[in-house]
Design an enzyme around this catalytic site. Structure first.
Site, short mmCIF file in Angstrom:
data_model
loop_
_atom_site.label_atom_id
_atom_site.label_comp_id
_atom_site.label_asym_id
_atom_site.label_seq_id
_atom_site.Cartn_x
_atom_site.Cartn_y
_atom_site.Cartn_z
N ARG A 10 46.87 32.85 44.96
CA ARG A 10 47.90 31.82 44.86
C ARG A 10 48.82 31.92 46.07
NH1 ARG A 10 44.99 29.79 41.77
NH2 ARG A 10 45.33 29.20 39.59
N HIS B 230 41.90 24.89 48.55
CA HIS B 230 41.82 25.41 47.17
C HIS B 230 40.45 25.12 46.55
CE1 HIS B 230 44.38 26.72 43.51
NE2 HIS B 230 43.13 27.08 43.35
N1 LIG Z 1 41.45 29.89 44.81
C1 LIG Z 1 40.74 29.68 43.73
O1 LIG Z 1 39.88 28.77 43.73
C2 LIG Z 1 40.93 30.54 42.52
C3 LIG Z 1 39.96 30.45 41.49
C4 LIG Z 1 40.08 31.30 40.40
C5 LIG Z 1 41.15 32.19 40.30
N2 LIG Z 1 42.08 32.24 41.31
C6 LIG Z 1 43.21 33.19 41.21
O2 LIG Z 1 42.69 34.52 41.11
C7 LIG Z 1 43.57 35.25 40.25
C8 LIG Z 1 42.89 36.51 39.74
O3 LIG Z 1 41.91 36.17 38.77
P1 LIG Z 1 41.17 37.28 37.87
O4 LIG Z 1 40.34 36.54 36.89
O5 LIG Z 1 40.52 38.30 38.71
O6 LIG Z 1 42.43 37.95 37.14
P2 LIG Z 1 42.47 39.28 36.25
O7 LIG Z 1 41.11 39.60 35.73
O8 LIG Z 1 43.58 39.10 35.29
O9 LIG Z 1 42.84 40.44 37.31
C9 LIG Z 1 44.09 40.56 37.86
C10 LIG Z 1 44.15 41.86 38.65
O10 LIG Z 1 45.42 41.93 39.31
C11 LIG Z 1 46.04 43.17 38.97
N3 LIG Z 1 47.49 43.01 38.94
C12 LIG Z 1 48.22 42.10 38.26
N4 LIG Z 1 49.54 42.31 38.47
C13 LIG Z 1 49.62 43.36 39.30
C14 LIG Z 1 50.70 44.09 39.87
N5 LIG Z 1 51.97 43.73 39.63
N6 LIG Z 1 50.43 45.13 40.67
C15 LIG Z 1 49.15 45.51 40.89
N7 LIG Z 1 48.07 44.88 40.39
C16 LIG Z 1 48.32 43.83 39.60
C17 LIG Z 1 45.50 43.53 37.60
O11 LIG Z 1 45.70 44.90 37.37
P3 LIG Z 1 45.15 45.60 36.01
O12 LIG Z 1 43.65 45.68 36.21
O13 LIG Z 1 45.79 46.94 36.02
O14 LIG Z 1 45.56 44.71 34.89
C18 LIG Z 1 44.05 43.10 37.75
O15 LIG Z 1 43.32 44.11 38.41
C19 LIG Z 1 43.93 34.23 39.18
O16 LIG Z 1 45.13 34.57 38.53
C20 LIG Z 1 44.06 32.95 39.98
O17 LIG Z 1 45.40 32.76 40.38
C21 LIG Z 1 41.98 31.42 42.40
#
Ligand SMILES: NC(=O)c1ccc[n+]([C@@H]2O[C@H](COP(=O)([O-])OP(=O)(O)OC[C@H]3O[C@@H](n4cnc5c(N)ncnc54)[C@H](OP(=O)(O)O)[C@@H]3O)[C@@H](O)[C@H]2O)c1
Length: 309
Positions: free
Chosen positions: A224, A272
């Site tokens: 993001r 995006h």
């Molecule tokens: N550009 C695009 O087309 C696109 C598409 C899809 C998604 N996205 C973005 O990608 C993001 C990630 O997706 P995901 O499915 O991988 O999410 P996820 O499974 O919820 O993983 C989030 C990761 O971030 C870590 N995290 C969160 N807050 C943190 C903090 N304060 N300090 C350190 N680590 C932290 C979490 O740690 P823990 O493992 O310890 O919980 C986890 O490892 C989404 O939220 C979305 O915004 C973008």
């Protein structure tokens, strides 16, 4: 009972996919809501529904994408109603990993410099380190970050992941929490951002954090825009502290025409598109979540409203 479909993207594809899986479903597309007391589940992406509290029997809100920061900003989400985000290995995780591999390989092999050389008709043998000597850091070792990290490890890169809580990274190294962020950044020659946008990660990458990276590091932000402070990134690019930034996400989308990222020679902009939801593969996952809630079970990908992801 009925399902409300309120998405500004691919609404027809969602209707077709859902009806194809279960022709008995009653799907009501926004704004044709009908009797609000009949809405049992809402399937949403950038919803226009003004008030979710108006559906007294609502049992779950399914976010038709991975990021929930926009939905969680709303003040009308009943506390008792779970919010489930989309985790789709084939339709969402796979394409994100493709994007990360594409952009990491491009930076690793000095793609932007080679592209500039062709424009200038300049022949120069640019060298590059072996993958095993290239240190890649994945910020966010969740669903998307873990898959991308595993594929980069399979290509022999020296990979580290950063998460909130410690967790293993087979073949790589995990860093966790704020305390370990400086050491993680110090080793990240190519930094990939795959964190959710939350109160803790907003503006995380500012001048102070950029200064901790090895000089000339590359950045790929596929998460993001709000996680990065744009002015600080531009200053770090201009000073040479950051060599190249590949950005798929922005504070304001579409990226405004006058934004310096569009024309900066060390910035690659993609609109995006790193990973887009595919209704065809996501619909069975959403229906499985609905079945779980109906059976009294909490779907695995229920959002924690306290942490914001
Ligand atoms: N550009 C695009 O087309 C696109 C598409 C899809 C998604 N996205 C973005 O990608 C993001 C990630 O997706 P995901 O499915 O991988 O999410 P996820 O499974 O919820 O993983 C989030 C990761 O971030 C870590 N995290 C969160 N807050 C943190 C903090 N304060 N300090 C350190 N680590 C932290 C979490 O740690 P823990 O493992 O310890 O919980 C986890 O490892 C989404 O939220 C979305 O915004 C973008």
């Amino acid at each position: 009972m009925a399902i409300l479909l309120d998405t500004d993207a691919e609404a027809d594809a969602w209707r077709t996919a859902l009806a194809g899986l279960d022709p008995t479903l009653e799907i009501r597309s926004w704004p044709e809501v009908g009797d609000p007391r009949e809405i049992e589940f809402a399937l949403v992406w950038r919803p226009r529904t003004p008030d979710f509290a108006a559906f007294p029997l609502l049992r779950g809100i399914f976010n038709l994408g991975a990021g929930v920061e926009r939905l969680l900003k709303r003040r009308d989400l009943p506390e008792s109603v779970p919010i489930i985000r989309l985790v789709d290995p084939v339709g969402l995780t796979g394409p994100m990993t493709e994007y990360v591999l594409w952009q990491v390989l491009r930076l690793h092999r000095r793609g932007p410099e080679l592209e500039a050389m062709q424009r200038e008709k300049r022949w120069d043998e640019l060298t590059y380190p072996l993958a095993r000597d290239r240190r890649v850091g994945i910020l966010g070792q969740g669903v998307l970050g873990s898959d991308a990290a595993a594929r980069l490890i399979a290509l022999d890169f020296d990979v580290a992941g950063w998460s909130r809580r410690p967790k293993p990274l087979p073949g790589g190294r995990n860093f966790a929490g704020e305390a370990e962020l400086p050491a993680f950044l110090a080793r990240s020659e190519i930094l990939v951002v795959l964190l959710p946008l939350t109160a803790d990660t907003a503006g995380l990458h500012d001048a102070r954090r950029f200064a901790l990276l090895p000089r000339g590091a590359g950045i790929v932000n596929a998460a993001r825009g709000g996680i990065i402070v744009d002015a600080d990134l531009l200053a770090a690019l201009d000073s040479g502290q950051i060599g190249h930034a590949t950005l798929d996400v922005f504070h304001e989308e579409p990226l405004p025409a006058g934004h310096p990222f569009w024309t900066h020679p060390q910035v690659t902009v993609t609109p995006h598109v790193a990973s887009l939801t595919h209704a065809e593969t996501a619909a069975p996952i959403v229906l499985a979540g609905i079945a779980a809630l109906r059976a009294g079970r909490q779907p695995a990908d229920t959002v924690d409203r306290k942490t914001g992801y």
